[in-house]
Design a protein around this motif. Structure first.
Motif, short mmCIF file in Angstrom:
data_model
loop_
_atom_site.label_atom_id
_atom_site.label_comp_id
_atom_site.label_asym_id
_atom_site.label_seq_id
_atom_site.Cartn_x
_atom_site.Cartn_y
_atom_site.Cartn_z
N ILE A 1 -1.27 -16.25 -0.91
CA ILE A 1 -0.27 -15.21 -1.11
C ILE A 1 -0.10 -14.43 0.19
CG2 ILE A 1 0.29 -13.10 -2.40
CD1 ILE A 1 -1.35 -14.20 -4.70
N SER A 2 1.13 -14.24 0.60
CA SER A 2 1.43 -13.52 1.83
C SER A 2 1.06 -12.05 1.69
CB SER A 2 2.92 -13.66 2.18
OG SER A 2 3.24 -12.81 3.24
N ILE A 3 0.17 -11.62 2.57
CA ILE A 3 -0.23 -10.21 2.55
C ILE A 3 0.96 -9.33 2.89
CG2 ILE A 3 -1.69 -8.46 3.64
CD1 ILE A 3 -3.78 -10.59 4.08
N LYS A 4 1.79 -9.79 3.83
CA LYS A 4 2.96 -9.01 4.24
C LYS A 4 3.92 -8.81 3.07
CE LYS A 4 6.60 -8.84 7.72
NZ LYS A 4 7.21 -9.54 8.89
N LYS A 5 4.16 -9.90 2.32
CA LYS A 5 5.08 -9.80 1.18
C LYS A 5 4.48 -8.94 0.07
CE LYS A 5 7.57 -14.16 1.81
NZ LYS A 5 7.89 -15.49 1.20
N THR A 6 3.16 -9.05 -0.10
CA THR A 6 2.50 -8.24 -1.12
C THR A 6 2.62 -6.75 -0.80
OG1 THR A 6 0.89 -10.01 -1.52
CG2 THR A 6 0.32 -7.79 -2.31
N ILE A 7 2.39 -6.41 0.47
CA ILE A 7 2.52 -5.02 0.90
C ILE A 7 3.95 -4.53 0.74
CG2 ILE A 7 2.39 -3.47 2.89
CD1 ILE A 7 0.00 -5.09 3.87
N ALA A 8 4.91 -5.39 1.11
CA ALA A 8 6.33 -5.01 1.03
C ALA A 8 6.79 -4.82 -0.41
CB ALA A 8 7.19 -6.07 1.72
N SER A 9 6.07 -5.45 -1.36
CA SER A 9 6.49 -5.35 -2.76
C SER A 9 6.20 -3.97 -3.35
CB SER A 9 5.79 -6.43 -3.60
OG SER A 9 4.39 -6.19 -3.64
N PHE A 10 5.30 -3.22 -2.72
CA PHE A 10 5.00 -1.87 -3.20
C PHE A 10 6.04 -0.89 -2.64
CE2 PHE A 10 0.93 -3.91 -3.78
CZ PHE A 10 0.39 -3.27 -4.90
N PRO A 11 6.41 0.11 -3.44
CA PRO A 11 7.34 1.13 -2.92
C PRO A 11 6.76 1.82 -1.69
CG PRO A 11 7.05 1.33 -5.30
CD PRO A 11 6.02 0.36 -4.83
N GLN A 12 7.64 2.16 -0.74
CA GLN A 12 7.16 2.78 0.50
C GLN A 12 6.39 4.06 0.23
OE1 GLN A 12 10.47 2.00 0.09
NE2 GLN A 12 10.67 0.18 1.38
N ILE A 13 6.83 4.83 -0.77
CA ILE A 13 6.19 6.11 -1.04
C ILE A 13 4.76 5.94 -1.52
CG2 ILE A 13 6.89 6.30 -3.47
CD1 ILE A 13 6.86 9.09 -0.79
N PHE A 14 4.44 4.77 -2.09
CA PHE A 14 3.07 4.49 -2.52
C PHE A 14 2.11 4.55 -1.34
CE2 PHE A 14 -0.32 1.29 -2.97
CZ PHE A 14 -0.97 1.78 -4.08
N TRP A 15 2.54 3.96 -0.22
CA TRP A 15 1.69 3.98 0.98
C TRP A 15 1.62 5.39 1.56
CZ3 TRP A 15 -0.96 -0.14 0.70
CH2 TRP A 15 -0.39 -1.30 0.18
N GLY A 16 2.67 6.16 1.37
CA GLY A 16 2.64 7.55 1.81
C GLY A 16 1.60 8.35 1.06
N ILE A 17 1.48 8.08 -0.24
CA ILE A 17 0.47 8.78 -1.06
C ILE A 17 -0.93 8.40 -0.60
CG2 ILE A 17 -0.47 9.02 -3.39
CD1 ILE A 17 2.38 8.51 -4.44
N LEU A 18 -1.14 7.11 -0.36
CA LEU A 18 -2.45 6.66 0.11
C LEU A 18 -2.79 7.29 1.46
CD1 LEU A 18 -2.60 2.85 -0.76
CD2 LEU A 18 -3.55 4.79 -2.03
N LEU A 19 -1.81 7.38 2.33
CA LEU A 19 -2.03 7.99 3.65
C LEU A 19 -2.42 9.45 3.51
CD1 LEU A 19 -1.95 7.86 6.73
CD2 LEU A 19 0.50 8.37 6.63
#
Length: 321
Positions: free
Chosen positions: A7-25
């Motif tokens: 499974i492509s890690i890049k595609k997996t990451i892209a599948s999550f909403p951008q704001i999700f990564w903002g919350i993690l950050l």
């Protein structure tokens, strides 16, 4: 023998909403700056404090999907809380009776918004902003601008109750999110909401009465705002006539952060994540001791930057940049 690629890690990451990564950050930054930020107790406290915003977001996202702007939810939240408390304290309504009256008030306020927008051709921005002032004014009139105290002991019990260690108010929030998600994705009503935002004329040509669904959508927004007002009143064990002012802008920002950047776009999960972003940011700033004088500016700038990044990334993913 050819080995299949994983499974492509890049595609997996892209599948999550951008704001999700903002919350993690944000979570990572505040956990570094404050060692107790990611403790279980603090996270539950954050969710409980932000539950009102998330519930309001569930109504705002419905209106946003239909192509409208909902700015009355803060006032309706305040009014509903005052109505609930005042009827219980002064008219000896039961707790259930007070809640029911508050929800009816919210539904009526939202319904009038829908009528103003659809039947009187008032822009949603103007109609809901006017309703905001009306609702706040009524909330102030109810008890001469004073806080309503003296709610029965049962309200305190509800406020402090929990299931499996999770506060009861958080379960109400979870139910609101699930209800909205199901409505939007698994019912005909939800498909009509998206159709109104995407191509209302096509919906009308198909013989559907779009005005009915638009009024229902605005009414649901009023109901969610009223529920948030009830939740706030239960948690504070009192009703304050201006408690909801400002929530409308945070809710709108949450929905845009969650991907509702145009009519016919957005969903309950995106609105939830957008709300969580603002909740985590506000709580984190408090946790590390940032003065309230600076918090509004920091939150405002963070929202602007996050929305700009969200819009840019969405355009890039769609090949528009």
């Amino acid at each position: 023998m050819q080995v299949k690629k994983g499974i492509s890690i890049k595609k997996t990451i892209a599948s999550f909403p951008q704001i999700f990564w903002g919350i993690l950050l944000l979570g990572f930054v505040f956990s570094v700056l404050s060692g107790n930020f990611l403790t279980g107790r603090n996270l539950l406290n954050i969710l409980q404090q932000g539950s009102f915003l998330i519930v309001i977001c569930m109504g705002v996202i419905i209106v946003k999907i239909m192509g409208g702007i909902e700015l009355s939810v803060g006032g309706v939240m305040s009014l509903a809380g005052m109505v609930m408390a005042y009827t219980i304290v002064n008219f000896q309504f039961s707790i259930f009776g007070g809640i029911l009256v508050a929800v009816v008030v919210g539904a009526l306020a939202g319904g009038f918004n829908g009528i103003f927008v659809e039947k009187m051709n008032v822009p949603s921005f103007i109609a809901t902003l006017g309703m905001q002032y009306i609702a706040v004014s009524l909330a102030l009139v109810i008890n001469d601008g004073n806080v309503v105290w003296g709610l029965p002991e049962e309200v305190s019990v509800i406020s402090k109750s929990s299931i499996l260690g999770i506060p009861f108010l958080i379960f109400i929030t979870i139910f609101a999110v699930l209800f909205t998600f199901i409505i939007l994705h698994y019912t005909v009503l939800g498909s009509y909401f998206y159709a109104i935002g995407g191509n209302e004329e096509a919906l009308k040509l198909s013989g559907k009465k779009s005005w009915v669904y638009k009024i229902i959508g605005y009414s649901l927004s009023g109901i969610f705002a009223a529920i948030a007002g009830v939740m706030m009143t239960i948690r504070m064990q009192a009703a304050q006539p201006t408690i909801g002012i400002g929530m409308e802008f945070e809710a709108f920002s949450s929905c845009v952060l969650g991907g509702a950047i145009a009519a016919g776009k957005g969903d309950a999960i995106g609105a939830l994540l957008g709300g969580l972003f603002i909740i985590v940011l506000r709580s984190g700033l408090n946790n590390i001791g940032i003065s309230t004088f600076y918090q509004l500016a920091i939150i405002g700038m963070s929202i602007i930057v996050s929305i700009v990044i969200t819009i840019f990334l969405n355009k890039k993913m769609n090949g528009m940049v």
